[in-house]
Scaffold this motif. Structure first.
Motif, PDB file in Angstrom:
ATOM      1  N   LYS A  97       1.146  -1.205  -0.045  1.00 53.31           N
ATOM      2  CA  LYS A  97      -0.045  -0.083  -0.139  1.00 53.31           C
ATOM      3  C   LYS A  97       0.932   1.154   0.112  1.00 53.31           C
ATOM      4  O   LYS A  97       1.595   1.506   0.935  1.00 53.31           O
ATOM      5  CB  LYS A  97      -1.043  -0.039   1.356  1.00 53.31           C
ATOM      6  N   VAL A 151      -3.136   3.864  -2.304  1.00 50.54           N
ATOM      7  CA  VAL A 151      -4.275   4.141  -1.434  1.00 50.54           C
ATOM      8  C   VAL A 151      -4.786   5.514  -1.352  1.00 50.54           C
ATOM      9  O   VAL A 151      -5.805   5.590  -0.764  1.00 50.54           O
ATOM     10  CB  VAL A 151      -4.272   3.225  -0.362  1.00 50.54           C
ATOM     11  N   GLY A 152      -3.675   6.305  -1.464  1.00 53.08           N
ATOM     12  CA  GLY A 152      -4.086   7.669  -1.320  1.00 53.08           C
ATOM     13  C   GLY A 152      -3.253   8.676  -1.790  1.00 53.08           C
ATOM     14  O   GLY A 152      -1.826   8.273  -2.009  1.00 53.08           O
ATOM     15  N   TYR A 177      -5.164  10.407   7.426  1.00 52.25           N
ATOM     16  CA  TYR A 177      -5.301   9.117   6.601  1.00 52.25           C
ATOM     17  C   TYR A 177      -4.455   8.162   7.171  1.00 52.25           C
ATOM     18  O   TYR A 177      -4.970   7.032   7.510  1.00 52.25           O
ATOM     19  CB  TYR A 177      -5.082   9.337   5.174  1.00 52.25           C
ATOM     20  N   LEU A 178      -3.009   8.405   7.176  1.00 48.45           N
ATOM     21  CA  LEU A 178      -2.041   7.516   7.972  1.00 48.45           C
ATOM     22  C   LEU A 178      -2.570   7.189   9.374  1.00 48.45           C
ATOM     23  O   LEU A 178      -2.178   5.922   9.677  1.00 48.45           O
ATOM     24  CB  LEU A 178      -0.679   8.202   7.777  1.00 48.45           C
ATOM     25  N   ASN A 190      -5.239   6.284  10.352  1.00 50.45           N
ATOM     26  CA  ASN A 190      -6.359   5.415  10.343  1.00 50.45           C
ATOM     27  C   ASN A 190      -6.194   4.265   9.701  1.00 50.45           C
ATOM     28  O   ASN A 190      -7.112   3.388   9.414  1.00 50.45           O
ATOM     29  CB  ASN A 190      -7.769   6.273  10.262  1.00 50.45           C
ATOM     30  N   HIS A 191      -5.057   4.365   8.866  1.00 51.49           N
ATOM     31  CA  HIS A 191      -4.817   3.005   7.708  1.00 51.49           C
ATOM     32  C   HIS A 191      -3.403   2.509   7.696  1.00 51.49           C
ATOM     33  O   HIS A 191      -2.386   3.288   8.216  1.00 51.49           O
ATOM     34  CB  HIS A 191      -5.104   3.889   6.267  1.00 51.49           C
ATOM     35  N   GLU A 192      -3.392   1.315   7.659  1.00 47.30           N
ATOM     36  CA  GLU A 192      -2.058   0.827   7.107  1.00 47.30           C
ATOM     37  C   GLU A 192      -1.531   0.945   5.925  1.00 47.30           C
ATOM     38  O   GLU A 192      -2.121   0.757   4.961  1.00 47.30           O
ATOM     39  CB  GLU A 192      -2.011  -0.710   7.523  1.00 47.30           C
ATOM     40  N   VAL A 193      -0.407   1.656   6.023  1.00 49.41           N
ATOM     41  CA  VAL A 193       0.249   2.118   4.663  1.00 49.41           C
ATOM     42  C   VAL A 193       1.954   1.547   4.820  1.00 49.41           C
ATOM     43  O   VAL A 193       2.396   1.527   5.776  1.00 49.41           O
ATOM     44  CB  VAL A 193       0.289   3.387   4.525  1.00 49.41           C
ATOM     45  N   HIS A 233       4.321   6.613  13.601  1.00 50.68           N
ATOM     46  CA  HIS A 233       4.309   5.737  12.716  1.00 50.68           C
ATOM     47  C   HIS A 233       5.702   5.244  12.293  1.00 50.68           C
ATOM     48  O   HIS A 233       6.345   5.591  11.280  1.00 50.68           O
ATOM     49  CB  HIS A 233       3.425   5.872  11.210  1.00 50.68           C
TER      50      HIS A 233
END
Lengths: 377, 121
Positions: free
Chosen positions: B2, B29-30, B41-42, B44-47, B72
């Protein structure tokens, strides 16, 4: 994590060793002042992380890193340099980090921790060690099975111990029934040999079952094998350790000393098996040459006392080994005890003459005369 | 794998998308034009990987990276910028790579393949 340091300044070696010494899980396996000897070393060794200077008289750290990447080497590279301007080209050779001198302990510590956290399966293998390697097969100086609670196995029959040792030195390889019978039961009629082998296998399997290891003894109608991958076998670990330490230098003396301690005696100790003769001899030679390398490193470091203790041990094992003899003479010379040196040499001469009817080689006598003349000055 | 792109120029989003589309394992993904929305965004999402410009209108990429490192630690950061002078600052925020614009396809692919090969082990 295996670490190499490349810096043309020896002062930096000392600083880096001191700083890295404070971090667990870091093992400095090589220290070099220029890249060509480092290259030779890296061709035969797996390394996880290299700390490397950029500006060096011959090849620069950046060029060397580029060369390593070209041949597909992916170890982490951390540049340690006084110059900031190489940071962009450092990215082109996949630098993991770039530390500007003077090196700050915390900065270095974070880099190392970060590298450790990315080590593949480091955690997995530790967990595996804890769960499965609870049992130790100890064959140096005797033959024992120990569990975590340090319970010693009692061999019901001497033949089950013998079969255990026999399969172990074949290191997991299949051994045919016919060969086992010939080697272990050769003195009895074949029919009896077969029955005896079946009984012995049964006893051994039952015994291994006490440790939950029944399944490591593989068998079919024609062969047997003992899978030792889940167990710590002392002589196998010892041999692997010696192989890993083909070079003993100041950076790994402590590990080498620990490894030396693992050799608690010759393979199978007092149990003498004709089929084991060459393996016993092989391990004994490995031990001798490894301990000689260790003593060499100890002498360079100036730890004469430890070297002398180990060398005396080697002499007791084999008083006719000239390599040991020469190291011992050098150790005595370092203690500046001319009398002891002289006495020892004469004793060597007498032993040689008594046992072999010859004098020590020219190399030994030349070394002796050289050491004596140095002490005269 | 991702991937997120952060660059204030929309044209760069397009260029990066086109170049990254050639690598099968990549899923973008973004893509963001500034760091505030990217940050949430980061959160709340796994990247796995972020391509990050440095000089942007509000917060610059290096500052953002510092902030990101607080929470992160794992995500890999690759700076994509027209300026060479931030390279040593990039190391200080544990950048994985630093690519100078105009982005060359081969250089970008090497970086991506390197990330993929590490993820595999």
């Amino acid at each position: 994590m295996k670490v190499v340091i490349i810096d043309d300044e020896k002062g930096m070696h000392i600083i880096m060793k001191r700083m890295l010494g404070k971090v667990d899980d870091v093992e400095i396996v090589g220290v070099f002042q220029e890249t060509s000897s480092a290259y030779t070393f890296l061709m035969t060794q797996d390394v996880d992380l290299i700390f490397m200077d950029v500006n060096m008289p011959k090849e620069s750290g950046l060029e060397f890193a580029g060369r390593l990447r070209e041949i597909g080497r992916q170890m982490k590279i951390v540049f340690v340099t006084s110059h900031k301007e190489y940071s962009l080209p450092a990215f082109d050779v996949y630098a993991f980090d770039y530390i500007v001198k003077p090196v700050n302990q915390d900065r270095l510590y974070h880099t190392v921790k970060r590298a450790l956290s990315e080590m593949p399966s480091a955690k997995d293998s530790v967990e595996q060690d804890l769960s499965s390697k609870r049992v130790l097969f100890s064959c140096l100086g005797g033959m024992e099975i120990r569990s975590t609670q340090n319970v010693l196995v009692k061999w019901k029959t001497s033949k089950s111990a013998e079969l255990f040792g026999y399969l172990l030195i074949h290191k997991g390889r299949h051994v045919s029934r016919a060969r086992i019978i010939e080697d272990m039961f050769g003195e009895m009629p074949l029919k009896n040999g077969e029955t005896y082998l079946n009984t012995t296998v049964y006893q051994l399997r039952k015994l291994l079952d006490n440790y939950g290891l029944k399944e490591i003894l593989h068998s079919s109608s024609s062969y047997y094998a003992l899978d030792h991958s889940q167990v710590d076998v002392d002589f196998i670990s010892f041999e692997e350790g010696c192989k890993r330490m083909a070079v003993v230098d100041d950076t790994c003396i402590e590990q080498a000393l620990a490894l030396e301690k693992r050799y608690t005696g010759d393979l199978f100790g007092d149990r003498v098996y004709p089929w084991a003769r060459s393996e016993v001899e092989h391990l004994s030679l490995i031990y001798t040459s490894f301990t000689q390398r260790l003593c060499e490193a100890l002498l360079i470091r100036g730890d004469t006392q430890t070297a002398i203790r180990l060398l005396m041990k080697l002499i007791t094992r084999n008083e006719l080994e000239e390599g040991t003899m020469m190291l011992y003479l050098r150790a005595l010379a370092l203690t500046k005890n001319k009398e002891a040196l002289n006495r020892q040499y004469i004793q060597f001469e007498e032993t040689f003459y008594r046992e072999l009817g010859i004098t020590p080689s020219l190399e030994v006598s030349a070394l002796y005369r050289h050491l004596m003349s140095e002490l005269d000055v | 794998m991702k991937v997120v792109i952060i660059d204030d120029e929309l044209a760069m989003h397009l260029i990066m998308r086109r170049m990254l589309a050639k690598v099968d394992e990549i899923e973008i993904v973004g893509s963001f034009q500034e760091t505030t929305t990217a940050y949430s965004y980061l959160e709340n999402h796994e990247v796995d990987l972020v391509f990050l410009d440095i000089r942007m209108q509000r917060e610059n990429g290096i500052e953002f990276a510092k902030r990101l490192r607080g929470s992160h630690r794992r995500v890999k950061l690759v700076f994509v910028t027209s300026y060479k002078e931030y390279a040593s600052a990039a190391f200080e925020v544990n950048a994985y790579d630093y690519i100078v614009k105009p982005v060359e396809q081969g250089r970008l692919h090497r970086t991506v393949l390197r990330v993929l090969s590490e993820a595999g082990t």
